[in-house]
Design an enzyme around this catalytic site. Structure first.
Site, short mmCIF file in Angstrom:
data_model
loop_
_atom_site.label_atom_id
_atom_site.label_comp_id
_atom_site.label_asym_id
_atom_site.label_seq_id
_atom_site.Cartn_x
_atom_site.Cartn_y
_atom_site.Cartn_z
N ARG A 167 0.39 -1.48 -0.30
CA ARG A 167 -0.59 -0.33 -0.22
C ARG A 167 0.68 1.36 0.33
O ARG A 167 0.31 2.32 0.00
CB ARG A 167 -1.36 -0.24 1.22
CG ARG A 167 -2.15 0.75 1.15
CD ARG A 167 -2.84 0.68 1.72
NE ARG A 167 -2.73 0.96 3.01
CZ ARG A 167 -2.87 0.85 4.21
NH1 ARG A 167 -3.65 -0.62 5.05
NH2 ARG A 167 -2.26 0.87 5.71
N TYR A 208 -12.04 23.70 -10.67
CA TYR A 208 -12.58 22.09 -11.79
C TYR A 208 -14.21 22.19 -10.43
O TYR A 208 -14.07 22.34 -9.09
CB TYR A 208 -11.82 21.18 -10.45
CG TYR A 208 -11.91 20.12 -11.55
CD1 TYR A 208 -12.66 19.96 -13.12
CD2 TYR A 208 -11.74 18.94 -10.96
CE1 TYR A 208 -12.68 18.03 -13.09
CE2 TYR A 208 -12.68 17.57 -11.09
CZ TYR A 208 -12.45 17.55 -12.25
OH TYR A 208 -12.90 15.89 -13.13
N ASP A 221 -4.22 23.59 -8.57
CA ASP A 221 -4.58 22.14 -9.47
C ASP A 221 -3.69 22.85 -10.78
O ASP A 221 -3.29 24.35 -11.52
CB ASP A 221 -5.83 22.72 -9.84
CG ASP A 221 -6.25 21.28 -10.94
OD1 ASP A 221 -5.51 21.19 -11.68
OD2 ASP A 221 -7.08 21.27 -10.09
N LYS A 272 -4.62 13.34 -17.57
CA LYS A 272 -4.31 14.43 -19.10
C LYS A 272 -3.45 13.72 -19.62
O LYS A 272 -3.27 12.93 -20.20
CB LYS A 272 -4.52 15.74 -17.96
CG LYS A 272 -5.88 15.92 -17.08
CD LYS A 272 -7.59 15.65 -18.01
CE LYS A 272 -8.73 15.28 -17.16
NZ LYS A 272 -8.96 16.10 -15.76
C1 LIG Z 1 -9.90 16.29 -14.87
C2 LIG Z 1 -9.36 17.11 -13.95
C3 LIG Z 1 -9.05 16.37 -12.43
C4 LIG Z 1 -9.39 15.39 -12.08
O1 LIG Z 1 -8.63 14.66 -12.20
P1 LIG Z 1 -9.67 13.11 -12.60
O2 LIG Z 1 -8.46 11.99 -12.47
O3 LIG Z 1 -10.46 12.99 -13.71
O4 LIG Z 1 -9.81 12.40 -10.88
C5 LIG Z 1 -8.74 18.08 -11.73
N1 LIG Z 1 -8.36 19.16 -11.99
C6 LIG Z 1 -8.12 19.55 -13.17
C7 LIG Z 1 -8.06 20.91 -13.70
C8 LIG Z 1 -9.10 18.59 -14.13
O5 LIG Z 1 -8.75 18.52 -15.46
#
Ligand SMILES: *Cc1c(COP(=O)(O)O)cnc(C)c1O
Length: 405
Positions: A58, A111, A183, A208
């Site tokens: 883990r 987000y 973020d 992404k």
């Molecule tokens: C997609 C996204 C997230 C979340 O990512 P996941 O892997 O889908 O949980 C967070 N912040 C931004 C800006 C995003 O585009």
């Protein structure tokens, strides 16, 4: 060392794995010790926070450590931890840094699941949440309270693409004893260097551009040395762990991220400038376009733009927008982004943002420009606009009613 060299070398130790170029997939729950002596040593190493120390699956094994080492180095932080999704990274980091009685500021443009987490979960545990205007800059000072512990930032904003003055916000936050959590998914570890701009904790939705091929979900938290003990402890307490198979995909994606992003930047900007000249388009919100209100700040703080931006159509007709989107062959209809393929998705700014600064009348679409050739993408959009115009013409034509006998 420059960036693409870093992307190729970071976190790689072929000498440890029989010369294999890529760190193999280490699956495992139990991690055996050869003797009680070694077991005691493993436990001491983990307690002393030695990098890569583990006593149980883990907490990760070599595959996890390869990605964590690489991202911390490229993004420029002290350490990184990997999570099963971007949102899991965000929710765990915020849980680690906030407690009952604390206050957190989150921008309007964040987000929306981030805002939901704060409002629906942390507020139930006594955390006070306030939403702020992302363009507030040093004005954030007036919103800070004596109990403000975290200022969350996201630049550009999800869907609405405001560029935040991160150094200005960070200076105020630090002066008032708060941490800055960012973020940084749009900026990626390449185009925005969070730790050079005053950020304490940077989050990547690795789903992404790091994974980059639309085949795995993942999040990564990278932070300063000061914040690390809290992030590590809470992640461990919450049982956060990520599949080594998925991490292998992220490591594979990471190696080519530089060339992919250079192409996303170039093609995204080419498509955005082409769209900006179209009569059917009311606005294009792309920070690398000189027309973007945040262009100067973007130029000051970022070294590139990824493939994601927003366009606002002139039309407010939903059937016309549907005709446009349905006519596209290369832009798939779907959420997420950062893969090699182009995407389009409509959104309603007022539905998830306060919409305070949204002067446009038409319908909004978020586009992701992938790695296809630009002429094919432009031909696709041309097809879309022809369908949009046809839909508007047929709506404007007088309706034919059957004549009553
Ligand atoms: C997609 C996204 C997230 C979340 O990512 P996941 O892997 O889908 O949980 C967070 N912040 C931004 C800006 C995003 O585009």
């Amino acid at each position: 060392m420059q960036e693409n060299t870093q992307l190729v070398t970071a976190g790689r130790h072929p000498e440890r794995f029989g010369g294999v170029v890529n760190t193999p997939i280490f699956r495992g729950s139990t991690i055996l010790a050869g003797s009680m002596d070694e077991w005691e040593r493993m436990k001491r190493a983990r307690a002393a926070d030695e990098f890569g120390a583990t006593t149980y699956g883990r907490y990760g094994a070599a595959t996890h450590h390869a990605l964590q080492e690489a991202v911390a180095q490229i993004e420029g932080g002290y350490r990184s931890l990997v999570y099963p999704s971007g949102l899991a990274a965000i929710s765990t980091a915020l849980t680690a840094l906030l407690a009952a009685g604390d206050h957190v500021l989150v921008p309007d443009c964040a987000y929306s699941p981030t805002r939901s987490f704060l409002k629906n979960v942390l507020s139930r545990y006594g955390v006070e949440v306030d939403v702020y205007d992302p363009l507030v800059g040093v004005g954030i000072d007036a919103l800070m309270k004596s109990n403000t512990r975290v200022v969350f930032v996201e630049s550009p904003g999800s869907e609405t693409f405001e560029i935040q003055d991160i150094p200005a916000i960070a200076a105020v936050a630090h002066a008032r004893g708060a941490l800055v959590v960012m973020d940084n998914t749009w900026g990626t570890p390449l185009f925005f260097k969070p730790f050079k701009h005053g950020v304490d904790v940077s989050i990547q939705a690795a789903t992404k551009y790091i994974v980059g091929h639309s085949d795995a979900l993942m999040g990564i938290v990278t932070c300063t040395r000061e914040v690390w003990p809290k992030i590590k402890a809470t992640s461990s307490d919450m049982g956060q762990t990520t599949s080594p198979d998925d991490i292998y995909l992220a490591l594979r994606g990471l190696r080519t991220m530089g060339v992919r992003l250079a192409r996303h930047h170039e093609s995204g900007l080419a498509v955005a400038s082409w769209l900006e000249r179209r009569a059917e388009v009311e606005a294009v919100l792309h920070p690398a376009l000189p027309s973007h209100p945040g262009h100067a700040l973007w130029k000051r703080d970022f070294t590139g733009a990824c493939g994601l931006f927003t366009m606002v159509l002139r039309t407010a007709s939903v059937p016309a927008m549907h005709a446009f989107v349905d006519a596209l062959e290369h832009f798939g209809i779907g959420v997420s982004w950062g893969g090699y393929e182009s995407l389009v998705i409509p959104f309603t700014p007022g539905a998830s943002h306060t919409g305070a600064r949204w002067p446009w009348k038409g319908l909004a679409l978020r586009l992701h420009v992938g790695l296809e050739d630009v002429p094919d993408l432009l031909a696709d959009l041309e097809r879309g606009f022809a369908a949009l115009q046809a839909a508007e013409r047929s709506a404007a034509a007088p309706a034919k009613h059957p004549v009553a006998a």
